[in-house]
Design a protein around this motif. Structure first.
Motif, PDB file in Angstrom:
ATOM      1  N   LEU A  49     -43.765  27.971  29.388  1.00  0.00           N
ATOM      2  CA  LEU A  49     -45.209  27.626  29.435  1.00  0.00           C
ATOM      3  C   LEU A  49     -46.002  28.840  30.071  1.00  0.00           C
ATOM      4  O   LEU A  49     -47.039  29.219  29.539  1.00  0.00           O
ATOM      5  CB  LEU A  49     -45.125  26.486  30.633  1.00  0.00           C
ATOM      6  N   SER A  50     -45.367  29.683  30.826  1.00  0.00           N
ATOM      7  CA  SER A  50     -46.014  30.754  31.390  1.00  0.00           C
ATOM      8  C   SER A  50     -46.216  32.075  30.346  1.00  0.00           C
ATOM      9  O   SER A  50     -47.234  32.431  30.110  1.00  0.00           O
ATOM     10  CB  SER A  50     -44.975  31.449  32.389  1.00  0.00           C
ATOM     11  N   ILE A  51     -45.556  31.671  29.339  1.00  0.00           N
ATOM     12  CA  ILE A  51     -45.544  32.786  28.256  1.00  0.00           C
ATOM     13  C   ILE A  51     -46.626  32.155  27.407  1.00  0.00           C
ATOM     14  O   ILE A  51     -47.812  33.145  27.148  1.00  0.00           O
ATOM     15  CB  ILE A  51     -44.475  32.919  27.328  1.00  0.00           C
ATOM     16  N   VAL A  52     -46.741  31.003  27.140  1.00  0.00           N
ATOM     17  CA  VAL A  52     -47.757  30.346  26.176  1.00  0.00           C
ATOM     18  C   VAL A  52     -49.263  30.707  26.885  1.00  0.00           C
ATOM     19  O   VAL A  52     -50.345  31.155  26.395  1.00  0.00           O
ATOM     20  CB  VAL A  52     -47.527  28.816  26.201  1.00  0.00           C
ATOM     21  N   VAL A  53     -49.141  30.395  28.475  1.00  0.00           N
ATOM     22  CA  VAL A  53     -50.567  30.648  29.059  1.00  0.00           C
ATOM     23  C   VAL A  53     -51.081  31.927  28.952  1.00  0.00           C
ATOM     24  O   VAL A  53     -52.307  32.407  28.917  1.00  0.00           O
ATOM     25  CB  VAL A  53     -50.507  30.108  30.608  1.00  0.00           C
ATOM     26  N   GLY A 108     -56.110  46.295  16.427  1.00  0.00           N
ATOM     27  CA  GLY A 108     -54.968  47.445  16.465  1.00  0.00           C
ATOM     28  C   GLY A 108     -53.829  47.163  17.811  1.00  0.00           C
ATOM     29  O   GLY A 108     -53.171  48.027  17.589  1.00  0.00           O
ATOM     30  N   THR A 109     -53.823  45.982  18.204  1.00  0.00           N
ATOM     31  CA  THR A 109     -52.778  45.601  19.126  1.00  0.00           C
ATOM     32  C   THR A 109     -51.487  44.978  18.260  1.00  0.00           C
ATOM     33  O   THR A 109     -51.839  45.098  17.151  1.00  0.00           O
ATOM     34  CB  THR A 109     -53.273  44.517  20.192  1.00  0.00           C
ATOM     35  N   LEU A 110     -50.456  44.705  19.065  1.00  0.00           N
ATOM     36  CA  LEU A 110     -49.334  44.153  18.252  1.00  0.00           C
ATOM     37  C   LEU A 110     -49.552  43.114  17.555  1.00  0.00           C
ATOM     38  O   LEU A 110     -48.918  42.850  16.650  1.00  0.00           O
ATOM     39  CB  LEU A 110     -48.192  44.356  19.408  1.00  0.00           C
ATOM     40  N   GLY A 111     -50.388  42.166  17.977  1.00  0.00           N
ATOM     41  CA  GLY A 111     -50.809  41.264  17.270  1.00  0.00           C
ATOM     42  C   GLY A 111     -49.627  39.714  17.417  1.00  0.00           C
ATOM     43  O   GLY A 111     -49.504  39.204  16.526  1.00  0.00           O
ATOM     44  N   VAL A 112     -48.809  39.980  18.457  1.00  0.00           N
ATOM     45  CA  VAL A 112     -47.952  38.808  18.696  1.00  0.00           C
ATOM     46  C   VAL A 112     -48.289  37.778  19.249  1.00  0.00           C
ATOM     47  O   VAL A 112     -47.675  36.565  19.527  1.00  0.00           O
ATOM     48  CB  VAL A 112     -46.540  39.324  19.481  1.00  0.00           C
ATOM     49  N   GLY A 113     -49.606  37.642  19.716  1.00  0.00           N
ATOM     50  CA  GLY A 113     -49.974  36.659  20.747  1.00  0.00           C
ATOM     51  C   GLY A 113     -49.860  35.072  19.985  1.00  0.00           C
ATOM     52  O   GLY A 113     -49.279  34.244  20.632  1.00  0.00           O
ATOM     53  N   LEU A 114     -50.525  34.757  18.905  1.00  0.00           N
ATOM     54  CA  LEU A 114     -50.364  33.522  18.537  1.00  0.00           C
ATOM     55  C   LEU A 114     -49.184  32.977  17.994  1.00  0.00           C
ATOM     56  O   LEU A 114     -48.794  32.053  18.115  1.00  0.00           O
ATOM     57  CB  LEU A 114     -51.598  33.414  17.256  1.00  0.00           C
ATOM     58  N   GLY A 115     -48.273  34.104  17.552  1.00  0.00           N
ATOM     59  CA  GLY A 115     -46.940  33.890  16.963  1.00  0.00           C
ATOM     60  C   GLY A 115     -46.148  33.210  18.211  1.00  0.00           C
ATOM     61  O   GLY A 115     -45.197  32.513  18.015  1.00  0.00           O
ATOM     62  N   ALA A 118     -46.819  29.922  19.132  1.00  0.00           N
ATOM     63  CA  ALA A 118     -46.282  28.747  18.385  1.00  0.00           C
ATOM     64  C   ALA A 118     -44.814  28.604  18.515  1.00  0.00           C
ATOM     65  O   ALA A 118     -44.367  27.606  18.457  1.00  0.00           O
ATOM     66  CB  ALA A 118     -46.893  29.140  16.921  1.00  0.00           C
ATOM     67  N   ARG A 119     -44.176  29.838  18.831  1.00  0.00           N
ATOM     68  CA  ARG A 119     -42.967  29.773  19.115  1.00  0.00           C
ATOM     69  C   ARG A 119     -42.233  29.175  20.319  1.00  0.00           C
ATOM     70  O   ARG A 119     -41.537  28.531  20.496  1.00  0.00           O
ATOM     71  CB  ARG A 119     -42.191  31.396  19.102  1.00  0.00           C
ATOM     72  N   GLN A 120     -43.011  29.605  21.322  1.00  0.00           N
ATOM     73  CA  GLN A 120     -42.485  28.909  22.875  1.00  0.00           C
ATOM     74  C   GLN A 120     -43.051  27.609  23.074  1.00  0.00           C
ATOM     75  O   GLN A 120     -42.307  27.151  23.848  1.00  0.00           O
ATOM     76  CB  GLN A 120     -43.103  29.910  23.942  1.00  0.00           C
ATOM     77  N   ALA A 121     -44.162  27.178  22.434  1.00  0.00           N
ATOM     78  CA  ALA A 121     -44.680  25.601  22.499  1.00  0.00           C
ATOM     79  C   ALA A 121     -43.674  24.969  22.148  1.00  0.00           C
ATOM     80  O   ALA A 121     -43.171  25.139  20.951  1.00  0.00           O
ATOM     81  CB  ALA A 121     -46.068  25.509  22.290  1.00  0.00           C
ATOM     82  N   THR A 122     -43.497  23.703  22.641  1.00  0.00           N
ATOM     83  CA  THR A 122     -43.042  22.537  21.879  1.00  0.00           C
ATOM     84  C   THR A 122     -43.792  21.960  21.040  1.00  0.00           C
ATOM     85  O   THR A 122     -43.042  21.534  19.910  1.00  0.00           O
ATOM     86  CB  THR A 122     -42.720  21.216  23.069  1.00  0.00           C
TER      87      THR A 122
END
Length: 339
Positions: A49-53, A108-115, A118-122
């Motif tokens: 949850l902390s990562i998702v937030v 230009g950032t790493l762009g891992v946010g939405l991925g 989606a990965r950490q959320a249930t």
């Protein structure tokens, strides 16, 4: 596992946060972690949850305009979870699926946010339109994700108020799928009390038709200041939607190519009414029911949001609230899809 009561600071209606800086994101993360602890989410799920937030808030700060985030508990009969609804009016994305893949970036950032979300959320769903903004919804549960909700709603209080006088409820009883939207008269705690009582009476009431339930609610909330309210029953098997209402609750059956308004009669449940009438409307395959209080301007069109009606009801509700909700009134949107 039996559901656990939510934090005293965050009730079922949730808390909205404005997310315009990194410090605001930290505030939401700490609140989410406290809620997770109160719910007994467990260390591993709390870390998820902390990562998702953090990722959701970071995306808002970097890319969005007028970003807001709703934090609230969710529950079934066997488990609990935390739900997040992120809404922004930023530039939006033409390829949301591509933006959800790790390594994709628009700045230009790493762009891992939405991925990462989606990965950490249930459970996760989202929708975006270029020039209009993005809605991201996520849930983190103690166990596997439950069956997708057939209906979902959101409320938001008038600016300056701590509670909303609007409310909604969803139930399935004796094979009937039914929903309620209520707008307590006025604003503040007394209006909220009227809607809360309507919700309680709806959830515990008999397996009645929409008209019968409106009659039941009218009698049940006569000790409150009263409310405008409506009850709908989408029946996919019969291909009809049954609807009854008193006061200015707006309802419509929406498809990709059409939108049909539903009739509510004048009155105030709990105080004054004409004879309650129930109406039937065609409910074609793929149709979506949208209901809202008068804190939402009835000006949106499905054609302006390609693909939106195929998303989860919560995503549809959040999009309508973002673009049509007004800040000078309590607002509530409920969306249902019964297949």
């Amino acid at each position: 596992m039996s559901p656990v009561a939510p934090s005293a600071g965050i009730g079922d209606e949730g808390v909205w946060f404005r997310v315009e800086s990194g410090s605001a994101g930290s505030t939401v993360r700490r609140a989410a972690e406290r809620l997770a602890a109160d719910l007994g989410l467990g260390d591993r799920r709390t870390a998820d949850l902390s990562i998702v937030v953090a990722e959701l808030a970071s995306n808002m700060v970097k890319h969005a305009q007028e970003g807001t985030l709703l934090l609230r508990p969710v529950r079934t009969s066997v488990q609990v979870g935390v739900e997040l609804v992120g809404i922004d009016s930023g530039p939006g994305m033409a390829d949301l699926a591509g933006s959800s893949r790790d390594g994709h970036s628009t700045t230009g950032t790493l762009g891992v946010g939405l991925g990462s979300i989606a990965r950490q959320a249930t459970w996760y769903d989202a929708h975006s339109v270029p020039g209009r903004g993005t809605v991201v919804t996520a849930q983190v549960w103690t166990g596997p994700a439950p069956e997708p909700a057939w209906a979902a709603g959101l409320t938001r209080p008038l600016t300056g108020e701590q509670v909303s006088g609007d409310g909604y409820a969803v139930r399935t009883v004796a094979g009937r799928h039914q929903v309620l939207v209520s707008d307590g008269l006025g604003h503040g705690p007394l209006a909220a009390a009227a809607s809360q009582e309507a919700r309680r009476a709806f959830l515990t009431g008999p397996a009645a038709s929409p008209a019968g339930m409106v009659e039941h609610l009218h009698k049940s909330i006569n000790h409150t200041r009263g409310a405008a309210l409506a009850v709908a029953e989408p029946d996919a098997a019969a291909g009809v939607l049954r609807y009854a209402g008193l006061g200015n609750i707006a309802g419509s059956v929406v498809t990709e190519s059409s939108r049909r308004g539903l009739v509510s009669l004048p009155g105030i449940a709990g105080h004054q009414r004409r004879q309650v009438r129930e109406y039937e409307y065609p409910y074609p395959a793929g149709a979506v029911l949208v209901m809202h209080s008068d804190g939402v301007v009835d000006r949106w069109q499905a054609v302006d949001y390609p693909g939106l009606l195929g998303r989860a009801p919560l995503v549809v509700a959040a999009t309508i609230l973002r673009d049509s909700g007004v800040r000078r009134d309590d607002a509530c949107v409920l969306v249902a899809r019964v297949r």
